[in-house]
Design a protein around this motif. Structure first.
Motif, PDB file in Angstrom:
ATOM      1  N   ASN A 140       0.681  -1.285  -0.078  1.00 59.40           N
ATOM      2  CA  ASN A 140      -0.101  -0.022  -0.204  1.00 59.40           C
ATOM      3  C   ASN A 140       0.870   1.312   0.167  1.00 59.40           C
ATOM      4  O   ASN A 140       0.363   2.391   0.107  1.00 59.40           O
ATOM      5  CB  ASN A 140      -0.899   0.041   1.154  1.00 59.40           C
ATOM      6  CG  ASN A 140      -2.340   0.724   0.810  1.00 59.40           C
ATOM      7  OD1 ASN A 140      -2.594   0.955  -0.344  1.00 59.40           O
ATOM      8  ND2 ASN A 140      -3.042   0.702   1.850  1.00 59.40           N
ATOM      9  N   PHE A 141       1.984   0.970  -0.108  1.00 64.69           N
ATOM     10  CA  PHE A 141       3.114   2.207  -0.349  1.00 64.69           C
ATOM     11  C   PHE A 141       3.028   3.204   1.057  1.00 64.69           C
ATOM     12  O   PHE A 141       3.504   4.099   0.821  1.00 64.69           O
ATOM     13  CB  PHE A 141       2.830   3.042  -1.476  1.00 64.69           C
ATOM     14  CG  PHE A 141       2.758   2.477  -2.826  1.00 64.69           C
ATOM     15  CD1 PHE A 141       3.876   1.878  -3.472  1.00 64.69           C
ATOM     16  CD2 PHE A 141       1.416   2.013  -3.056  1.00 64.69           C
ATOM     17  CE1 PHE A 141       3.778   1.189  -4.607  1.00 64.69           C
ATOM     18  CE2 PHE A 141       1.416   1.080  -4.212  1.00 64.69           C
ATOM     19  CZ  PHE A 141       2.375   0.932  -5.010  1.00 64.69           C
ATOM     20  N   LEU A 142       3.084   2.429   2.147  1.00 64.35           N
ATOM     21  CA  LEU A 142       3.203   3.266   3.440  1.00 64.35           C
ATOM     22  C   LEU A 142       4.467   3.114   3.569  1.00 64.35           C
ATOM     23  O   LEU A 142       5.437   4.036   4.123  1.00 64.35           O
ATOM     24  CB  LEU A 142       2.375   2.564   4.500  1.00 64.35           C
ATOM     25  CG  LEU A 142       0.939   2.692   4.556  1.00 64.35           C
ATOM     26  CD1 LEU A 142       0.357   2.028   5.493  1.00 64.35           C
ATOM     27  CD2 LEU A 142       0.614   4.228   4.671  1.00 64.35           C
ATOM     28  N   GLU A 143       5.267   2.126   2.802  1.00 69.50           N
ATOM     29  CA  GLU A 143       6.701   2.229   2.830  1.00 69.50           C
ATOM     30  C   GLU A 143       7.055   2.275   1.269  1.00 69.50           C
ATOM     31  O   GLU A 143       6.159   1.388   0.494  1.00 69.50           O
ATOM     32  CB  GLU A 143       7.498   0.668   3.351  1.00 69.50           C
ATOM     33  CG  GLU A 143       7.244   0.678   4.715  1.00 69.50           C
ATOM     34  CD  GLU A 143       7.770   1.563   5.889  1.00 69.50           C
ATOM     35  OE1 GLU A 143       8.201   2.388   5.403  1.00 69.50           O
ATOM     36  OE2 GLU A 143       7.423   1.747   7.014  1.00 69.50           O
ATOM     37  N   THR A 144       8.117   2.850   0.860  1.00 65.81           N
ATOM     38  CA  THR A 144       8.404   2.797  -0.689  1.00 65.81           C
ATOM     39  C   THR A 144       9.487   1.691  -0.833  1.00 65.81           C
ATOM     40  O   THR A 144      10.379   1.472  -0.468  1.00 65.81           O
ATOM     41  CB  THR A 144       9.038   4.215  -1.021  1.00 65.81           C
ATOM     42  OG1 THR A 144       8.376   5.409  -0.257  1.00 65.81           O
ATOM     43  CG2 THR A 144       9.114   4.409  -2.440  1.00 65.81           C
ATOM     44  N   PRO A 145       8.890   0.756  -1.756  1.00 60.73           N
ATOM     45  CA  PRO A 145       9.552  -0.290  -2.165  1.00 60.73           C
ATOM     46  C   PRO A 145      11.140  -0.107  -2.897  1.00 60.73           C
ATOM     47  O   PRO A 145      11.009   1.080  -3.545  1.00 60.73           O
ATOM     48  CB  PRO A 145       8.757  -0.943  -3.018  1.00 60.73           C
ATOM     49  CG  PRO A 145       7.410  -0.658  -2.807  1.00 60.73           C
ATOM     50  CD  PRO A 145       7.765   0.899  -2.339  1.00 60.73           C
ATOM     51  N   ASP A 146      11.998  -0.413  -2.602  1.00 60.62           N
ATOM     52  CA  ASP A 146      13.041  -0.246  -3.354  1.00 60.62           C
ATOM     53  C   ASP A 146      13.221  -0.644  -4.810  1.00 60.62           C
ATOM     54  O   ASP A 146      13.547   0.108  -5.875  1.00 60.62           O
ATOM     55  CB  ASP A 146      14.359  -0.855  -2.609  1.00 60.62           C
ATOM     56  CG  ASP A 146      14.654  -0.644  -1.302  1.00 60.62           C
ATOM     57  OD1 ASP A 146      14.231   0.551  -1.184  1.00 60.62           O
ATOM     58  OD2 ASP A 146      15.282  -1.173  -0.583  1.00 60.62           O
ATOM     59  N   SER A 147      12.810  -1.693  -5.063  1.00 63.85           N
ATOM     60  CA  SER A 147      12.336  -2.456  -6.429  1.00 63.85           C
ATOM     61  C   SER A 147      11.538  -3.427  -6.586  1.00 63.85           C
ATOM     62  O   SER A 147      11.069  -3.627  -5.583  1.00 63.85           O
ATOM     63  CB  SER A 147      13.891  -2.796  -6.784  1.00 63.85           C
ATOM     64  OG  SER A 147      14.238  -3.924  -6.115  1.00 63.85           O
ATOM     65  N   GLY A 148      11.152  -3.729  -7.880  1.00 63.57           N
ATOM     66  CA  GLY A 148      10.084  -4.746  -7.999  1.00 63.57           C
ATOM     67  C   GLY A 148       8.820  -4.310  -9.087  1.00 63.57           C
ATOM     68  O   GLY A 148       9.140  -3.149  -9.636  1.00 63.57           O
ATOM     69  N   GLU A 149       8.126  -5.077  -9.345  1.00 63.19           N
ATOM     70  CA  GLU A 149       7.136  -4.856 -10.111  1.00 63.19           C
ATOM     71  C   GLU A 149       5.714  -5.268  -9.580  1.00 63.19           C
ATOM     72  O   GLU A 149       5.643  -6.300  -8.867  1.00 63.19           O
ATOM     73  CB  GLU A 149       7.296  -5.695 -11.441  1.00 63.19           C
ATOM     74  CG  GLU A 149       6.704  -4.985 -12.767  1.00 63.19           C
ATOM     75  CD  GLU A 149       7.162  -6.021 -13.854  1.00 63.19           C
ATOM     76  OE1 GLU A 149       8.193  -6.136 -14.429  1.00 63.19           O
ATOM     77  OE2 GLU A 149       6.427  -6.818 -14.294  1.00 63.19           O
ATOM     78  N   MET A 150       4.638  -4.322  -9.824  1.00 59.70           N
ATOM     79  CA  MET A 150       3.541  -4.820  -9.382  1.00 59.70           C
ATOM     80  C   MET A 150       2.373  -4.868 -10.399  1.00 59.70           C
ATOM     81  O   MET A 150       2.340  -3.584 -11.327  1.00 59.70           O
ATOM     82  CB  MET A 150       2.901  -3.805  -8.218  1.00 59.70           C
ATOM     83  CG  MET A 150       1.748  -3.869  -7.917  1.00 59.70           C
ATOM     84  SD  MET A 150       1.095  -2.804  -6.618  1.00 59.70           S
ATOM     85  CE  MET A 150       1.893  -3.067  -4.981  1.00 59.70           C
TER      86      MET A 150
END
Lengths: 222, 245
Positions: free
Chosen positions: B50-60
């Protein structure tokens, strides 16, 4: 106490109270309201950490809190005309008191904003609210409740500090008392009298503050 | 496919890499429980979704649209958040709003009128048996009641998926039941959800799929019965043994 002194006190009471109602209170109300607006803007700039403006806010608070209010009044009222900016007493007093209060209240409100748990902001995001909307509807109202006791103290301080405006020829309570004293020369009685009136003003405000705090103490807590 | 995530990574400066390449697929109507030891990355995974943390990398990929997680923009994040909902461990109800106002806030933000929002919020609170607490502030409610308001707040948004982050961990045991019942009822209505939980019996009962997360990876992912009866990975066997001993 001689009959003469009692007569002077009774006669001067309305003469001192009137400028209190017509000058001291309006000066306080205008300056404090304006100061709060300045404070909220300054606090939000820091809360959002706006580049440049955030630093400007720090400098503003640093200067205002680091110099005497009386000096600030003199710089604006007696100093600015020297560089061609003419000022009149009452508006100058309102402006200087507002700018002064803005710096102190900005710190109060900033601290209160930062005291609101971060989870409140996250909850806002998670129900689809923007940051601005969450701050406006959720964070700021909670911060204000935290800030009310301190802001109340600042308001009471300001009522008393308005006596400094006498130095820039604002005809408020204290200056009026000085004028009356110049005629009768009863400094002890007259200055105690004006002190008493300030005390009454402060007491009323303290009462209002206590009631407000109780009502606002905590949402719904009974 | 409602949601899929590929190779999601996230590290924090203080703790190092918490998510070390997560792959996840969620079909509509699926109920996925994520279990595992503390510090394994369960909560971080949910918060990244839910982007409360910003992911470093990956694909959604969410509802047919694919996003690169290292470069996803604010607008896209808001778009995804509008179709998802989140239930926090410590509720995070808006402290300055009553129960019904808490539920209304998100509806008003989406542009719904006040009257409609009020009606919908009242219905959502009725669904969690809180019709008699509409005008109570969070601090006048028990933990279980607060969490039920939070669930009503999430459900009222008509999200396509709800993330539950240890929804009963902050509750006394006797309050846990009422919250689990509400979540189970949602599961019965085929609401898609991912539930991070320590309640294994509950996970077994409601889930279509159970996952074990440990040390930043998904160690096992299987149907509920298979997961608990015949797990494949050593890690899962150990974990279940420890819990059951």
């Amino acid at each position: 106490m001689s009959e003469r002194v009692i007569r002077i006190l009774i006669e001067s009471f309305p003469k001192i109270l009137l400028p209190g109602l017509k000058m001291t209170i309006p000066l306080t109300v205008f300056a404090f309201s304006l100061g709060l607006i300045i404070a909220v803007i300054t606090a939000l700039i820091q809360y959002y950490n706006v580049p440049l403006l955030s630093r400007a806010a720090r400098v503003y608070i640093w200067i205002i809190r680091g110099t005497p209010l009386l000096v600030q009044l003199f710089v604006v009222f007696y100093g600015l005309p020297g560089v061609g900016i003419m000022t009149s007493p009452f508006p100058t007093a309102v402006a200087v008191f507002a700018i002064n209060e803005g710096a102190y209240a900005a710190e109060t409100i900033r601290a209160a904003l930062e005291a609101v748990p971060h989870g409140q902001l996250e909850a806002g995001y998670c129900v689809g609210m923007s940051r601005g909307r969450t701050v406006r509807r959720i964070i700021l109202p909670q911060a204000f409740r935290t800030a009310v006791p301190t802001l109340g103290n600042e308001l009471i301080s300001m009522v008393k500090d308005t006596s400094l405006a006498a130095n820039i020829t604002v005809m408020e309570m204290f200056m009026t008392t000085q004028r009356i004293n110049a005629v009768y020369y009863e400094p002890l009685a007259l200055y105690l009298e004006v002190g008493l009136i300030y005390l009454i003003f402060s007491t009323v405000l303290s009462r209002v503050q206590r009631v407000a705090e109780k009502k606002l103490a905590s949402y719904g807590r009974r | 496919m409602l949601l899929s995530v590929k190779n999601l990574r996230k590290s924090f400066p203080e703790t190092g890499e918490i998510l070390r390449g997560i792959d996840l697929e969620v079909e509509k109507g699926e109920i996925i429980s994520v279990i595992g030891p503390s510090g394994g990355g369960k909560t971080t995974l949910l918060r990244c979704l839910n982007f409360l943390e910003t992911p470093d990398s990956g694909e959604m990929t969410f509802e047919g649209e694919t996003y690169n997680l290292s470069s996803i923009g604010k607008k896209q994040i808001n778009g995804i958040r509008k179709r998802t909902a989140f239930v926090f461990q410590n509720f995070n109800l808006f402290a300055n709003k009553t129960a019904v106002q808490n539920v209304m806030e998100g509806l008003l933000a989406s542009g719904m009128g006040k009257k409609d929002a009020r009606r919908k919020a009242e219905q959502a609170l009725a669904d969690v048996n809180l019709s008699d607490r509409l005008d109570y502030y969070p601090n006048q409610l028990s933990g279980g009641q607060q969490q039920r308001v939070a669930i009503a707040r999430a459900v009222a948004l008509d999200p396509d998926i709800i993330y539950f982050d240890e929804p009963t961990s902050a509750l006394d045991p006797e309050l846990t039941r009422e919250v689990l019942d509400v979540i189970a009822a949602l599961a019965g209505q085929s609401m898609t959800m991912i539930v991070v939980t320590h309640e294994l019996e509950f996970a077994r009962r409601i889930s279509t799929k159970v996952m074990l997360m440990d040390e930043g990876i998904i160690a096992e992912s299987a149907g509920a019965e298979k997961f608990f009866n015949s797990p494949e990975s050593e890690r899962t066997k150990q974990f279940l043994e420890k819990i059951n001993s």
